[in-house]
Scaffold this motif. Structure first.
Motif, PDB file in Angstrom:
ATOM      1  N   GLN A 337       0.824  -1.212   0.000  1.00 13.77           N
ATOM      2  CA  GLN A 337       0.000   0.000   0.000  1.00 13.77           C
ATOM      3  C   GLN A 337       0.861   1.266   0.000  1.00 13.77           C
ATOM      4  O   GLN A 337       0.485   2.295  -0.595  1.00 13.77           O
ATOM      5  CB  GLN A 337      -0.912  -0.024   1.231  1.00 13.77           C
ATOM      6  CG  GLN A 337      -2.001   1.035   1.193  1.00 13.77           C
ATOM      7  CD  GLN A 337      -2.904   0.959   2.398  1.00 13.77           C
ATOM      8  OE1 GLN A 337      -2.466   0.532   3.480  1.00 13.77           O
ATOM      9  NE2 GLN A 337      -4.166   1.354   2.239  1.00 13.77           N
ATOM     10  N   LEU A 340       1.675   2.493  -3.472  1.00 18.02           N
ATOM     11  CA  LEU A 340       0.621   3.297  -4.097  1.00 18.02           C
ATOM     12  C   LEU A 340       0.669   4.734  -3.593  1.00 18.02           C
ATOM     13  O   LEU A 340       0.502   5.693  -4.366  1.00 18.02           O
ATOM     14  CB  LEU A 340      -0.736   2.659  -3.820  1.00 18.02           C
ATOM     15  CG  LEU A 340      -1.950   3.406  -4.379  1.00 18.02           C
ATOM     16  CD1 LEU A 340      -1.870   3.461  -5.912  1.00 18.02           C
ATOM     17  CD2 LEU A 340      -3.248   2.726  -3.949  1.00 18.02           C
ATOM     18  N   PHE A 348       3.513  -1.230  -7.848  1.00 20.10           N
ATOM     19  CA  PHE A 348       2.282  -1.549  -7.126  1.00 20.10           C
ATOM     20  C   PHE A 348       1.456  -2.605  -7.863  1.00 20.10           C
ATOM     21  O   PHE A 348       0.983  -3.581  -7.271  1.00 20.10           O
ATOM     22  CB  PHE A 348       1.484  -0.267  -6.923  1.00 20.10           C
ATOM     23  CG  PHE A 348       0.135  -0.494  -6.308  1.00 20.10           C
ATOM     24  CD1 PHE A 348      -0.003  -0.836  -4.967  1.00 20.10           C
ATOM     25  CD2 PHE A 348      -1.019  -0.386  -7.079  1.00 20.10           C
ATOM     26  CE1 PHE A 348      -1.253  -1.053  -4.409  1.00 20.10           C
ATOM     27  CE2 PHE A 348      -2.267  -0.612  -6.518  1.00 20.10           C
ATOM     28  CZ  PHE A 348      -2.395  -0.952  -5.179  1.00 20.10           C
ATOM     29  N   LEU A 352       0.469  -6.437  -6.829  1.00 24.92           N
ATOM     30  CA  LEU A 352      -0.909  -6.937  -6.786  1.00 24.92           C
ATOM     31  C   LEU A 352      -1.044  -8.267  -7.524  1.00 24.92           C
ATOM     32  O   LEU A 352      -1.767  -9.167  -7.090  1.00 24.92           O
ATOM     33  CB  LEU A 352      -1.856  -5.891  -7.393  1.00 24.92           C
ATOM     34  CG  LEU A 352      -2.247  -4.693  -6.522  1.00 24.92           C
ATOM     35  CD1 LEU A 352      -3.248  -3.813  -7.261  1.00 24.92           C
ATOM     36  CD2 LEU A 352      -2.853  -5.158  -5.193  1.00 24.92           C
ATOM     37  N   SER A 359      -7.443  -5.106  -7.413  1.00 22.79           N
ATOM     38  CA  SER A 359      -7.562  -3.655  -7.264  1.00 22.79           C
ATOM     39  C   SER A 359      -7.072  -3.229  -5.897  1.00 22.79           C
ATOM     40  O   SER A 359      -6.834  -4.057  -5.002  1.00 22.79           O
ATOM     41  CB  SER A 359      -9.017  -3.216  -7.465  1.00 22.79           C
ATOM     42  OG  SER A 359      -9.838  -3.824  -6.463  1.00 22.79           O
ATOM     43  N   ALA A 360      -6.964  -1.888  -5.734  1.00 21.75           N
ATOM     44  CA  ALA A 360      -6.539  -1.339  -4.451  1.00 21.75           C
ATOM     45  C   ALA A 360      -7.621  -1.510  -3.396  1.00 21.75           C
ATOM     46  O   ALA A 360      -7.321  -1.635  -2.195  1.00 21.75           O
ATOM     47  CB  ALA A 360      -6.186   0.151  -4.621  1.00 21.75           C
ATOM     48  N   GLN A 364      -7.165  -3.042   0.333  1.00 22.50           N
ATOM     49  CA  GLN A 364      -7.558  -2.367   1.566  1.00 22.50           C
ATOM     50  C   GLN A 364      -8.472  -3.257   2.408  1.00 22.50           C
ATOM     51  O   GLN A 364      -8.399  -3.262   3.638  1.00 22.50           O
ATOM     52  CB  GLN A 364      -8.260  -1.048   1.213  1.00 22.50           C
ATOM     53  CG  GLN A 364      -8.596  -0.185   2.418  1.00 22.50           C
ATOM     54  CD  GLN A 364      -7.345   0.259   3.167  1.00 22.50           C
ATOM     55  OE1 GLN A 364      -6.346   0.607   2.536  1.00 22.50           O
ATOM     56  NE2 GLN A 364      -7.398   0.228   4.497  1.00 22.50           N
TER      57      GLN A 364
END
Length: 624
Positions: A337, A340, A348, A352, A359-360, A364
């Protein structure tokens, strides 16, 4: 009033014989003369016996005696295979055991090669690539030509032996005992042989085996051992693991006998006095200590506390390991994280993909879940010591039951309603020693009886004496008198007490009135075959004109199935190979050259079945 003494109980214990590895012997110098001493191998389906045929050692037993089995796990190397006496206990490895035999015929030549390697190595033969000693080897009666061909190929091609001689183990024993009794040769008689896998009726006329009238009965020692195991396992279902095949073989060899009159003997066993006097009680190993019988309440509570403490330690260790794993994964996700936040989009997205995320938002979500799991794990770890200590105290305060340790939580249950059992008093319900005993009664005679009545085990075939009567009926009365004048019993399965008397009684019932017969038991039914083969090898040394020996030249010229006959061998029946029929030729038309004075046309037609075989073709000549 004088009191009668009860019958004395016969209590025996299993020997549980364990094999010890055979030593590697040194080759004596006198066996390496100009003519090397032959090696005699009795290749039995139960036991292999091997030794030297050397002058001056006629009374010596064979150097090697071991069971004809190999233990080799699937995929194991050749050097890891255990042979014979290298296996201390057969029962744990019984599912791995392999033999070279199918019934009494050698079919697995890979195992047979391992057996030969074991024999030659332990006899002290160290020559590289060859065995420079003649081999005397036993084979099955009426051995198939293919099996002899494979055996000769193994001995001549793999071990490069100079000479090989094949003989039947029962015939070697027959001639050995006839020579001991000083009988005039050529010998005539009939042999009843019973081994581990099958039994044979072998008539011998004028010193030669009459192979046409030999018969085999597929009942012998292995079937008797399996039958005894089945009977005792049905009788004692609580001791299935203790009733092993090795112990059943020991029961057969040491405690069984053959009844002269089977039904009359069974009637005797109906008497309680006879049963108590003759039953053999086989004592199984057991422990007389009753678990938990002499444990006090304080000791039980202490054991319970120790178990709780061990469980607490295990649970705490697991919580710490899981908390550490979650923390490491959370740190890794937080590091991704930060990429990003720092604007490193390429790294990033690559991270992933490695984490298998899209996706971010998904990243999260995983971070939130792991933060919650880590926080809960830390809270549990902080509060676990106090909670588990309280649980331990509460568990110790609860009353304990001896059997399952379940506490009685009902407050209305009176505390003193059940009297406490004395902790140090043991009251066995039954005699532990007697519970671990096998009462072997009628089984002692029922199992050897299957040799005469195979129907007891469900086999649909004639017994040994019925087969003998069938074989005798194929001869003239004069030949029958000569055969029954020398009825010879041999083989390891013929060693039951009462076997000779039973055969005499059966012969008396089947022979004509006032006819004469004589039954003789081998002096050592299990080893006489090896002694007879050694005696034959000493009387007939291998050479250029010796009878019974197959040389390397004979093997190459006459094939692997070739057998040089002698007094103790099978009859050699050459393999007849039918030549394939030549296909019929199509009609041929031959046209002569037209440049000559005449054109000759020759037409040949194939012969048909309606024509005579002497007429090969019809020829028509046309001149123009």
């Amino acid at each position: 009033m004088a009191s009668k003494e009860g019958p004395v109980c016969q209590i025996f214990s299993f020997q549980d014989w364990k094999a010890s590895p055979d030593p590697i012997l040194e080759l004596p110098v006198q066996y390496l003369t100009h003519t090397p001493s032959p090696i005699v191998i009795d290749n039995g389906s139960f036991q292999t016996r091997a030794g030297w045929a050397a002058p001056g050692a006629e009374l010596d037993p064979p150097r090697l005696l071991f069971k004809s089995v190999a233990a080799r796990s699937r995929g194991a190397a050749r050097s890891e295979t255990q042979i014979g006496n290298d296996i201390p206990n057969l029962e744990p490895l019984r599912w791995l055991l392999k033999s070279q035999f199918d019934r009494n015929v050698v079919v697995n030549f890979e195992i047979q090669e391992l057996i030969f390697d074991y024999v030659f190595t332990h006899l002290g033969i160290t020559s590289e690539g060859s065995v420079d000693h003649p081999i005397v080897l036993t084979e099955a009666p009426c051995n198939p030509l293919h099996c002899r061909q494979m055996m000769s190929e193994l001995l001549f091609e793999c071990y490069s032996v100079p000479y090989v001689s094949y003989g039947v183990d029962s015939l070697y024993s027959f001639y050995h005992n006839n020579n001991q009794r000083k009988l005039q040769s050529p010998h005539t008689g009939i042999i009843l042989s019973s081994g581990y896998h099958c039994s044979h009726i072998l008539p011998v006329i004028n010193g030669r085996l009459d192979a046409v009238n030999c018969k085999r009965v597929n009942v012998a020692g292995s079937q008797a051992a399996s039958y005894l195991q089945r009977l005792l396992q049905l009788k004692y279902p609580g001791h299935l693991a203790a009733i092993t095949l090795s112990r059943m073989e020991e029961l057969l060899h040491e405690h069984s006998y053959t009844a002269v009159d089977y039904h009359e003997e069974l009637e005797k066993w109906r008497s309680p006095e006879f049963y108590e006097r003759e039953v053999h009680r086989m004592q199984l190993p057991f422990s007389s200590k009753v678990p938990g019988g002499c444990v006090s309440v304080e000791e039980r509570q202490e054991r319970r506390a120790q178990q709780l403490r061990r469980l607490q330690e295990i649970n705490a260790r697991r919580r710490e390991e899981k908390l550490q794993q979650d923390q490491e994964r959370l740190d890794r996700l937080l590091a991704v994280q930060e990429l990003l936040e720092d604007g490193l989009l390429d790294q990033f997205h690559k991270s992933l993909v490695e984490l298998n995320m899209d996706s971010a938002e998904e990243l999260q979500s995983y971070i939130n879940k792991l933060q919650l799991a880590v926080e809960q794990g830390r809270q549990k770890l902080l509060h676990s010591d106090g909670a588990e200590g309280k649980a331990e105290v509460s568990e110790l305060e609860q009353p304990m039951d001896e059997t399952d340790g379940v506490a009685l939580m009902d407050s209305d249950f009176p505390e003193d309603s059940l009297p406490e059992k004395p902790a140090n008093v043991v009251q066995p319900v039954f005699n532990m020693a007697e519970y671990h005993q096998l009462f072997v009664g009628t089984e002692r005679l029922r199992c050897p009886e299957i040799l005469f009545q195979p129907s007891l085990t469900g086999e649909e075939q004639m017994g040994l004496m019925e087969t003998l009567q069938y074989v005798l009926a194929r001869y003239t009365p004069e030949q029958q008198e000569a055969l029954v004048s020398n009825v010879f019993l041999t083989g390891g399965n013929m060693q039951y007490p009462g076997m000779k008397e039973r055969v005499e009684r059966e012969l008396l019932a089947m022979r004509p009135f006032q006819s004469q017969f004589k039954v003789t038991m081998a002096s050592c039914p299990a080893l006489d075959a090896w002694h007879g083969a050694r005696g034959w090898a000493l009387e007939h040394p291998p050479g250029a004109v010796s009878e019974g020996w197959i040389s390397r030249q004979d093997y190459e010229e006459k094939g692997g199935e070739y057998l040089s006959e002698h007094c103790a061998s099978n009859a050699f029946v050459p393999m007849k190979i039918a030549k394939p029929a030549r296909p019929a030729e199509p009609p041929v038309t031959m046209q002569a050259s037209t440049e000559g004075p005449a054109a000759i046309t020759m037409v040949t037609t194939d012969p048909t079945p309606s024509f005579s075989t002497s007429a090969v073709a019809d020829v028509t000549m046309v001149t123009t």
